[in-house]
Design a protein around this motif. Structure first.
Motif: not given
Length: 85
Positions: A19-25, A29-40, A42-48
């Motif tokens: 999540t933090l790496l995805g905010l930087y680039d 964060g293994l995502a296409r854009n910041r919004r998708a990376g943050l959403r996915r 962060a949600a998986l981290a919260l579930i964990g």
């Protein structure tokens, strides 16, 4: 039980880092854009973290309500004993 807790902690921390790496680039964060990376991520981290909290509290359920200091029959309260002494 401890192995499961540590495994869930590792998963939650990994997704927190993503999540933090995805905010930087977003590519980091293994995502296409910041919004998708943050959403996915962060949600998986919260579930964990939530599953880890449930795992940690599962062992305490059987011991709740059996504290001998508060539920001993015939025991005088500590404040009453101090007043006489």
């Amino acid at each position: 039980m401890h192995l499961l807790t540590f495994l869930l902690l590792a998963v939650a921390l990994a997704f927190s880092a993503l999540t933090l790496l995805g905010l930087y680039d977003p590519k980091l964060g293994l995502a296409r854009n910041r919004r998708a990376g943050l959403r996915r991520n962060a949600a998986l981290a919260l579930i964990g973290y939530a599953l880890m909290a449930i795992t940690l509290s599962a062992g305490d359920i059987n011991r709740r309500g059996y504290d001998t200091r508060f539920h001993a029959h015939g025991a005088a309260p500590a404040a009453a004993v101090r007043q006489n002494g």
